[in-house]
Design a protein around this motif. Structure first.
Motif, PDB file in Angstrom:
ATOM      1  N   TYR A 135       3.914 -12.515   4.613  1.00 37.13           N
ATOM      2  CA  TYR A 135       2.999 -12.263   3.511  1.00 37.13           C
ATOM      3  C   TYR A 135       3.126 -10.808   3.078  1.00 37.13           C
ATOM      4  N   ASP A 136       2.643 -10.520   1.893  1.00 36.45           N
ATOM      5  CA  ASP A 136       2.473  -9.138   1.449  1.00 36.45           C
ATOM      6  C   ASP A 136       1.215  -9.062   0.589  1.00 36.45           C
ATOM      7  N   ILE A 137       0.827  -7.851   0.238  1.00 37.26           N
ATOM      8  CA  ILE A 137      -0.421  -7.649  -0.494  1.00 37.26           C
ATOM      9  C   ILE A 137      -0.171  -6.749  -1.691  1.00 37.26           C
ATOM     10  N   THR A 138      -0.643  -7.182  -2.843  1.00 32.87           N
ATOM     11  CA  THR A 138      -0.592  -6.371  -4.064  1.00 32.87           C
ATOM     12  C   THR A 138      -2.024  -5.983  -4.431  1.00 32.87           C
ATOM     13  N   PRO A 139      -2.318  -4.693  -4.466  1.00 37.25           N
ATOM     14  CA  PRO A 139      -3.698  -4.270  -4.732  1.00 37.25           C
ATOM     15  C   PRO A 139      -4.125  -4.560  -6.161  1.00 37.25           C
ATOM     16  N   GLY A 140      -5.432  -4.491  -6.384  1.00 31.51           N
ATOM     17  CA  GLY A 140      -5.977  -4.722  -7.723  1.00 31.51           C
ATOM     18  C   GLY A 140      -7.090  -3.739  -8.038  1.00 31.51           C
ATOM     19  N   VAL A 141      -7.554  -3.751  -9.267  1.00 29.56           N
ATOM     20  CA  VAL A 141      -8.652  -2.889  -9.694  1.00 29.56           C
ATOM     21  C   VAL A 141      -9.968  -3.480  -9.202  1.00 29.56           C
ATOM     22  N   SER A 142     -10.729  -2.674  -8.483  1.00 27.84           N
ATOM     23  CA  SER A 142     -12.006  -3.148  -7.959  1.00 27.84           C
ATOM     24  C   SER A 142     -13.116  -2.977  -8.989  1.00 27.84           C
ATOM     25  N   ALA A 143     -14.202  -3.717  -8.806  1.00 29.87           N
ATOM     26  CA  ALA A 143     -15.317  -3.686  -9.757  1.00 29.87           C
ATOM     27  C   ALA A 143     -15.954  -2.314  -9.860  1.00 29.87           C
ATOM     28  N   TYR A 144     -15.997  -1.562  -8.758  1.00 31.37           N
ATOM     29  CA  TYR A 144     -16.640  -0.255  -8.824  1.00 31.37           C
ATOM     30  C   TYR A 144     -15.835   0.696  -9.713  1.00 31.37           C
TER      31      TYR A 144
END
Length: 253
Positions: free
Chosen positions: A104-113
Motif C-alpha cells: 500500500y501507499d498513502i497520498t495526502p489530502g487537504v484537511s478541513a481545518y
C-alpha cells in the motif's frame, strides 16, 4: 498490486492532489467513503472500474473487497475524505494489509481545518497570538480520549484549536474551553467546507451555542477556536523583516 490510500480533500473536487486524481484514473477498483467524498472525484475512475461506496460497509466487508482485488492483481484506489492521516481510520486497514502481505501507499489530502482557514482568509499561527495548532476531537459515541488529551487539558495551552467530530458536543466544548480562553474568544463553525452548501457561523465561546442552535447544523462541521480569528493587532513575522537576514537573503552592503 497496490492499495492506494488517497486523501480526496474537504469536498471541492478540484482540491484533490494531482497524484491522487491520477491514481484514481488508473485503478480498476475504487473504494470510497461516499458520505464525504464527492461523486465527481470517483467518476474519474476508468471505464468499467469496480466502484464501491464503503459508507454502509464494515471493516471486514471493505477488506474482502481489497482481498478480491489482490487475488486478481488489481490496484485499488481507497479514497478517504480530507487527509487520511487525520481521523481517517486507515491504521486498522493498514494493519490488516500488513498481515496479508498486501502493499500500500498513502497520498495526502487537504484537511478541513486548512480548507477552513483558506475559505475565511485566516492564518492559524500569528506572532505573539498563537504559534501552535491542535487538531483534536471530543469523546461521544466514538473511541474515548486518552489520558491527558481532554479538551479541558488541551485548552490550557490557549493554542488555536480545530475540534473535529464534535458539533453535537458543542455545549461541553464551550464548558471546557471558556475557563482558559474566555467568553470573548472567537469561534468559527465550518459546515461542509468547500462543498456548494458550505456555511460558516462566526461567534464567541459566549454566544456560539445559541447561533448554532438556530442553524440546524448537526453533523459534518468543524469547530475552530482561537484568538487568531479576526485579530489585526499582531506583530509582523520576522520572516520578511528588512533587518532579518539569512543564507538566501544576506545583509546588503
Amino acid at each position: 498490486m497496490t492499495v492506494h490510500f488517497i486523501g480526496a480533500g474537504p469536498g471541492a473536487p478540484d482540491l484533490i492532489t494531482v497524484r491522487g486524481l491520477r491514481l484514481i484514473e488508473k485503478c480498476p477498483v475504487c473504494l470510497y467513503a461516499g458520505s464525504l467524498v464527492p461523486e465527481e472525484i470517483v467518476t474519474a475512475a476508468p471505464e468499467g472500474a469496480h466502484v464501491v461506496d464503503t459508507a454502509p460497509m464494515n471493516l471486514d466487508e471493505i477488506m474482502a473487497e481489497i482481498e478480491a482485488a489482490h487475488a486478481k492483481g488489481q490496484d485499488v484506489a481507497r479514497v478517504h475524505s480530507g487527509d487520511p492521516s487525520i481521523y481517517g481510520a486507515i491504521a486498522e486497514q493498514i494493519r490488516r494489509l500488513d498481515d496479508l502481505g498486501i502493499p500500500y501507499d498513502i497520498t495526502p489530502g487537504v484537511s478541513a481545518y486548512a480548507a477552513t482557514a483558506a475559505e475565511i482568509g485566516a492564518e492559524l499561527t500569528l506572532p505573539d497570538i498563537s504559534q501552535t495548532v491542535i487538531l483534536t476531537r471530543t469523546a461521544m459515541r466514538s473511541s474515548g480520549m486518552p489520558d491527558g488529551e481532554s479538551l479541558a487539558e488541551l485548552g490550557k495551552s490557549r493554542a488555536t484549536l480545530a475540534v473535529h467530530l464534535s458539533i453535537n458536543n458543542l455545549a461541553n466544548v464551550v464548558r471546557d474551553l471558556t475557563p482558559h480562553y474566555g467568553e470573548d474568544c472567537p469561534v468559527v463553525i465550518a459546515y461542509r467546507v468547500t462543498w456548494p452548501d458550505q456555511q460558516f457561523i462566526f461567534g464567541t465561546l459566549g454566544d456560539i451555542r445559541a447561533k448554532v442552535k438556530g442553524s440546524g447544523i448537526t453533523r459534518t462541521a468543524l469547530i475552530m477556536v482561537g484568538e487568531v480569528f479576526g485579530r489585526k493587532d499582531f506583530t509582523d513575522s520576522r520572516l520578511y523583516a528588512a533587518d532579518h537576514t539569512h543564507v538566501l537573503r544576506p545583509a546588503k552592503v
